[in-house]
Design an enzyme around this catalytic site. Structure first.
Site: not given
Ligand code: SAH
Length: 345
Positions: A93, A106, A113, A117, A120, A334
């Site tokens: 996506e 983006c 991945c 986390c 996420c 995000c």
């Molecule tokens: N792996 C990289 C790139 C992913 S970026 C990283 O961790 O930075 C996506 C961003 O969205 C990251 O800052 C991630 O932590 C954040 N993110 C992931 N899930 C989220 C959620 N449910 N709500 C808000 N931000 C989120």
């Protein structure tokens, strides 16, 4: 059959290939221009090449344009979320956002991945495979073809951990900013990482003027380990110095992403800890109320709570923005991107 992925080849590499094929070197520039400036999606479109040469190239290389399998457009802000089918049947996506300063895309850097986390969606189901540099570029090209509008900013914040796919990421960044291609200024490119220290240190030595964002989300290791498994491997006492060396090398202001999870990382104590962690750094903290993902059960901090948290940080002299959440109604925000592996062909 040789499966050279032509979209991942730099111009010098393409020159070598054409030379080996017994072609004139200028052909390489011509092809590079078609692929990366005009963003041709198939050999048929490259009409200034002879049919014979196109045939030879099609035999020796592969040129895959991702196929748009679904497109959701936000009724709130026009954000467009694309679901692409890659040539091997995997899905990625990408999101297109329009800001007053230009259009931003983006992109995803991996299919799935493996960072895990807990908040996420992209990490559910783990890592399927890395994307090539060409596949990262092709997300932007496909979107440009679809919208007809120029992209001025690129953020590597879609699915995947970019520093977990280091070589392809750096190749992608160089090709993206190449004046013979899309020529996007390095200053308009942001890479976001969950904090892979060796990758941050390597990236510093590439001397790219790109922006680096750290997904911080917790100001101490204890809490960070609870919500981000990668924190068990790299502690903040390693990550912060690595970011400082990165800053020293290229002077780009650092961004810290902080998704506010209600009653978890939005306490007064957390704000104070962030302030002491980031003291003296030229940085920006980007607050974003955590986006709901069905599986996580986390709740977002209330709008008033977000404002209060911002104020607390600002009292300590920290620059803070609250991220404008685009595309929330289409799960484009995000942490809401996920691979759709259930779709059958
Ligand atoms: N792996 C990289 C790139 C992913 S970026 C990283 O961790 O930075 C996506 C961003 O969205 C990251 O800052 C991630 O932590 C954040 N993110 C992931 N899930 C989220 C959620 N449910 N709500 C808000 N931000 C989120």
């Amino acid at each position: 059959m040789n499966q050279t992925d032509i979209l991942s080849m730099t111009l010098p590499e393409l020159k070598t290939l054409l030379e080996e094929m017994g072609e004139k070197p200028y052909r390489a520039s011509q092809i590079y221009d078609w692929l990366h400036k005009k963003q041709a999606a198939s050999w048929d479109e490259i009409t200034t090449l002879s049919k014979a040469l196109r045939g030879k190239l099609a035999e020796q290389t592969c040129l895959h344009a991702p196929e748009i399998r679904s497109l959701q457009v936000s009724a709130i802000d026009g954000t467009r979320k694309y679901l692409f089918r890659m040539h091997d049947g995997n899905y990625v996506e990408s999101v297109w956002m329009s800001y007053h300063h230009g259009n931003s895309v983006c992109i995803s850097s991996q299919v799935g991945c493996r960072m895990g986390c807990t908040f996420c969606a992209s990490t559910i189901g783990g890592l399927t495979r890395n994307l090539t540099a060409g596949e990262m570029l092709s997300q932007i090209y496909a979107i440009t073809r679809d919208t007809g509008e120029r992209v001025s900013n690129v953020v590597v914040m879609g699915t995947g951990e970019p520093l977990d796919n280091y070589d392809s990421l750096v190749r992608f960044l160089r090709m993206l900013s190449d004046e013979n291609g899309l020529n996007i200024s390095e200053r308009n490119i942001t890479v976001s990482t969950c904090g892979l220290v060796p990758g941050i240190l390597r990236l510093k030595d590439e001397h790219l003027m790109i922006n680096l964002a750290l997904s911080l989300h917790a100001p101490n290791d204890e809490l960070r380990r609870r919500i981000m498994p990668i924190a068990r491997k790299y502690s903040l006492s390693e990550i912060i110095p690595a970011l400082k060396t990165y800053y020293k090398a290229n002077s780009r202001r650092l961004t810290f992403e902080y998704s506010l999870i209600r009653d978890t990382n939005d306490t007064d104590e957390c704000a104070a800890q962030i302030a002491s962690l980031l003291r003296g750094m030229n940085c920006l903290v980007n607050l974003i109320p955590v986006n709901p993902v069905t599986e996580t059960g986390y709740r977002e901090t209330t709008p008033a709570g977000v404002q209060a948290f911002k104020k607390k940080l600002e009292k300590h002299g920290i620059h803070v923005t609250i991220r404008r959440e685009l595309g929330r109604d289409i799960d484009g925000a995000c942490g809401q991107l996920r691979k759709r592996c259930t779709e059958t062909d």
